[in-house]
Design a protein around this motif. Structure first.
Motif, PDB file in Angstrom:
ATOM      1  N   HIS A  41       0.838  -1.204   0.000  1.00  0.00           N
ATOM      2  CA  HIS A  41       0.000   0.000   0.000  1.00  0.00           C
ATOM      3  C   HIS A  41       0.875   1.257   0.000  1.00  0.00           C
ATOM      4  CE1 HIS A  41      -2.926  -2.839   2.268  1.00  0.00           C
ATOM      5  NE2 HIS A  41      -3.134  -2.923   0.954  1.00  0.00           N
ATOM      6  N   HIS A  42       1.973   1.189   0.753  1.00  0.00           N
ATOM      7  CA  HIS A  42       2.916   2.310   0.775  1.00  0.00           C
ATOM      8  C   HIS A  42       3.466   2.569  -0.630  1.00  0.00           C
ATOM      9  CE1 HIS A  42       4.012   2.203   5.347  1.00  0.00           C
ATOM     10  NE2 HIS A  42       2.713   2.029   5.126  1.00  0.00           N
ATOM     11  N   GLU A  43       3.816   1.477  -1.324  1.00  0.00           N
ATOM     12  CA  GLU A  43       4.383   1.612  -2.675  1.00  0.00           C
ATOM     13  C   GLU A  43       3.368   2.246  -3.633  1.00  0.00           C
ATOM     14  OE1 GLU A  43       7.509   1.017  -3.628  1.00  0.00           O
ATOM     15  OE2 GLU A  43       7.946   0.575  -1.534  1.00  0.00           O
ATOM     16  N   ILE A  44       2.108   1.816  -3.527  1.00  0.00           N
ATOM     17  CA  ILE A  44       1.062   2.379  -4.398  1.00  0.00           C
ATOM     18  C   ILE A  44       0.882   3.865  -4.099  1.00  0.00           C
ATOM     19  CG2 ILE A  44      -1.410   2.334  -4.965  1.00  0.00           C
ATOM     20  CD1 ILE A  44      -1.324  -0.712  -4.454  1.00  0.00           C
ATOM     21  N   LEU A  45       0.881   4.221  -2.819  1.00  0.00           N
ATOM     22  CA  LEU A  45       0.743   5.628  -2.442  1.00  0.00           C
ATOM     23  C   LEU A  45       1.897   6.465  -2.985  1.00  0.00           C
ATOM     24  CD1 LEU A  45      -0.671   5.668   1.204  1.00  0.00           C
ATOM     25  CD2 LEU A  45      -1.505   7.015  -0.731  1.00  0.00           C
TER      26      LEU A  45
ATOM     27  N   ILE B 291       3.595   5.903  -5.689  1.00  0.00           N
ATOM     28  CA  ILE B 291       3.358   6.064  -7.127  1.00  0.00           C
ATOM     29  C   ILE B 291       2.316   7.155  -7.370  1.00  0.00           C
ATOM     30  CG2 ILE B 291       2.398   4.939  -9.196  1.00  0.00           C
ATOM     31  CD1 ILE B 291       3.681   2.312  -8.154  1.00  0.00           C
ATOM     32  N   LEU B 292       1.234   7.135  -6.599  1.00  0.00           N
ATOM     33  CA  LEU B 292       0.159   8.119  -6.770  1.00  0.00           C
ATOM     34  C   LEU B 292       0.632   9.532  -6.419  1.00  0.00           C
ATOM     35  CD1 LEU B 292      -2.783   6.043  -5.251  1.00  0.00           C
ATOM     36  CD2 LEU B 292      -2.475   6.654  -7.664  1.00  0.00           C
ATOM     37  N   ILE B 293       1.461   9.654  -5.380  1.00  0.00           N
ATOM     38  CA  ILE B 293       1.978  10.965  -4.979  1.00  0.00           C
ATOM     39  C   ILE B 293       2.860  11.547  -6.072  1.00  0.00           C
ATOM     40  CG2 ILE B 293       3.570  12.123  -3.369  1.00  0.00           C
ATOM     41  CD1 ILE B 293       2.463  10.219  -1.175  1.00  0.00           C
TER      42      ILE B 293
END
Length: 677
Positions: A8-12, A14-16
């Protein structure tokens, strides 16, 4: 509040970092999971974001993005950090510039300054200021940055220069781990230990669609055909080059090479190996590689450093040296003789140095002639810890430049310093000797005592009769045999002396071990012909606490004074400036030695400049400058200067005295009393 897992941290992250929508498929590719898994993760992330009043916007057929202000994104970064996730955005100007260069090099689309501002959470005005240094960096690589309203930013220039720039950027920053936040980290590890795992992760992250391990397999097979191994930095450089080439070919950007050059390259063994690599790459990556690309790969192999173990026996080394071009061997010995004259240590008989330099210089000359660079990962350590040897290596570089008509950069100077430094260490380390004596025990012990007294730099391993020499050599490692009777040994030098150890015997032994003056640099500053300081560093070229903003101002201002005083021709200044555009003349310890081409020197001279405030010199702080106008090949003045300069750089107290001098006259006096310090 919902708990987040590592993915989830990795996805966040990417989104940031993403401006605009991104599909779940792309996120899944980056994280090696399915888009279905990403969609499930996004539901959990949205629940977590609800606590901060931030929404995930999902646009059909376009993707998902964070609906958040710059301040909210910064808050999210801080929150992730609190949760134990290492994450930092490149906020200082240096890191922003690296980020911008990376983005410009990685994308085949035009970026806008607003996009970069959003990604870095700064204003467009800040980005405009950062772009000034980005343009300077690109200019050093013969590239330009085009800025068009409503169009964006675009790098333009020759494809060859573009690739060199990208390779240099990666070489500068991969092992420094400065790009960590820009790339994902795959689980795979490199096939060969020569490619550092962290570098591999960075490289694979920047080029996620290129399987680096496939390239490794091809290179390992190519090495078998070449019957040699590439050294670590060459192996990494080749992989970087091939990754960039594949990406650029996929972007329809191929390199050009004159047909005549390709024909010449086809005659080499390296082109055959390059052809094999090309064929394998075409099969593995489903691309068509033009012949010019094969030629370019062969140039990289021609300029590659090869890992070879040097033969131990003198005869085998002599046979190896026969394979080298006579002109190359002459350059090698010229470098060795200049080094010998500078530090009073005999190196000519060091066949490891002769062979090592010859093996090193052949690809160096090929690299420079073809405009290729090889990154030196320990250049900074060499400059700071072996400043004097690095200074001598600049003289060696001058010999290569004069003989070959090429410019040698600081990376290559660093490698030369490593070869010379190792040889100096060998020459100055104590030699181990086995003493052979035909007389009785009493005479033998007296001989050993006398040798220890007259030659303290030699370690006497043992004193033995001739009959046991062979058996002793099997159990003891020695550098030479000192004998009172004739001996015939093939692999070790034998010095025949009198049992009384005369003065001529001492000279004979020191000649054999390359130690003429007990490895002590002579302090003869006041005694050189014509007067060292008065002639080579005249009072009129000593400048105290000058104030400059940048190195180019020093080179031009002091250069014009040297022209006016009749030391150099005016074109000398341009050649010194041109050198600084290509490579740094910073040598460590806050000292730089800018210099122009020696053909433009009228009267050899050195200008000494202390600065009131340190200035930036290719990223290093410099406050003491030796501006050299010397003949680097045969001038006795040059040898005299570097003989003293070598010792000066190893004397921090002396450098401190020069820096703290109250005026130019005091600097001159410090240099005059140099021999007494």
């Amino acid at each position: 509040m919902t708990n987040l897992e590592a993915r989830h941290h990795e996805i966040l992250k990417i989104l940031i970092n993403t401006t605009g929508p991104i599909t779940t498929e792309k996120i899944g590719e980056a994280l090696k999971v399915s888009s279905r898994t990403v969609r499930s993760d996004l539901q959990i992330i949205q629940e977590w974001l609800d606590g901060f009043d931030i929404k995930l916007v999902k646009k059909p057929r376009m993707g998902v993005y964070l609906k958040a202000t710059a301040e909210q994104k910064i808050m999210l970064i801080d929150k992730l950090s609190e949760l134990g996730e290492y994450y930092s955005e490149p906020f200082d100007s240096t890191e922003r510039e690296k980020y911008i260069i990376s983005r410009l090099l990685q994308t085949d689309k035009n970026l806008t300054s607003q996009q970069l501002a959003d990604e870095l959470f700064v204003s467009r005005m800040t980005i405009y200021k950062d772009l000034e240094n980005v343009e300077k960096w690109l200019g050093k690589h013969q590239l330009a940055l085009i800025k068009k309203p409503n169009y964006g930013l675009e790098i333009i220039g020759e494809e060859e220069n573009w690739r060199k720039a990208f390779a240099d950027f990666l070489a500068e920053h991969l092992e420094k781990d400065k790009l960590k936040n820009l790339v994902r980290e795959p689980v795979a590890i490199p096939l060969d230990r020569r490619l550092d795992p962290d570098n591999y992760k960075q490289l694979a992250g920047m080029f996620p669609e290129i399987d680096v391990r496939k390239i490794e397999r091809i290179l390992l097979e190519a090495e078998k055909q070449l019957n040699s191994r590439f050294v670590e930095e060459t192996y990494t450089a080749l992989i970087v080059h091939l990754v960039i080439s594949i990406q650029r070919l996929r972007d329809k950007k191929d390199i050009k090479m004159p047909g005549s050059q390709i024909q010449k390259l086809k005659e080499t063994e390296e082109f055959k190996i390059a052809s094999f690599i090309t064929e394998e790459l075409e099969k593995e990556f489903n691309i068509k590689i033009p012949e010019s690309e094969t030629g370019y790969i062969s140039l990289h192999i021609l300029g590659a450093k090869i890992q070879r173990s040097l033969p131990l026996k003198e005869k085998a080394i002599e046979e190896m040296l026969k394979d080298f071009d006579d002109d190359l061997i002459k350059i090698v010995y010229d470098i060795i003789h200049v080094t010998e004259n500078t530090i009073d240590v005999k190196l000519s008989s060091d066949k490891v140095l002769v062979t090592g330099l010859a093996l090193h210089l052949r690809p160096v000359i090929n690299r420079i002639k073809n405009g290729m660079n090889l990154h030196n990962p320990i250049l900074h350590q060499i400059k700071e810890n072996y400043t004097a040897v690095y200074g001598i290596a600049w003289i060696a570089a001058g010999i290569i430049e004069n003989r070959m008509g090429i410019k040698v950069g600081e990376e290559e100077v660093g490698y030369l310093a490593m070869h010379l430094g190792a040889a100096i260490d060998r020459a100055t380390s104590p030699k181990r000797a086995l003493v052979v004596c035909s007389s009785g025990i009493g005479t033998a012990q007296m001989l050993a005592t006398r040798l220890k007294k007259l030659l303290p730099e030699i370690i006497i391993e043992d004193v033995v009769p001739a009959g046991v020499v062979d058996s002793m050599l099997k159990s003891k490692s020695v550098d030479l045999i000192i004998s009172t009777i004739p001996l015939d040994l093939k692999d070790l030098p034998v010095i025949l002396i009198s049992p009384l150890v005369t003065g001529s015997d001492v000279i004979k032994i020191r000649n054999a071990i390359g130690n003429y003056n007990n490895i002590k640099i002579r302090h003869t500053l006041q005694n050189h012909e014509g007067g060292f300081v008065s002639d080579l560093i005249p009072q009129e070229l000593i400048f105290y606490k000058k104030r400059y903003r940048k190195k180019e101002e020093i080179i031009e201002d002091i250069g014009n004074i040297m022209v006016e005083k009749g030391y150099v021709k005016h074109e000398f200044i341009k050649t010194a400036l041109d050198r600084e555009k290509i490579t740094s003349t910073y040598i460590g310890k806050g000292v730089a030695i800018p210099h122009g081409e020696d053909r433009l020197v009228i009267k050899p001279a050195v200008s000494v400049i202390t600065l009131s405030e340190p200035i930036d010199w290719w990223g290093e702080k410099v406050d003491l400058v030796f501006y050299l106008a010397l003949h680097f090949n045969n001038s006795k003045y040059t040898k005299s200067f570097f003989k003293e300069f070598y010792d000066m750089m190893d004397n921090p107290e002396l450098l401190k005295m020069i820096r703290e001098a109250k005026n130019s006259s005091e600097i001159s006096k410090i240099l005059l009393m140099r021999g007494e310090i």
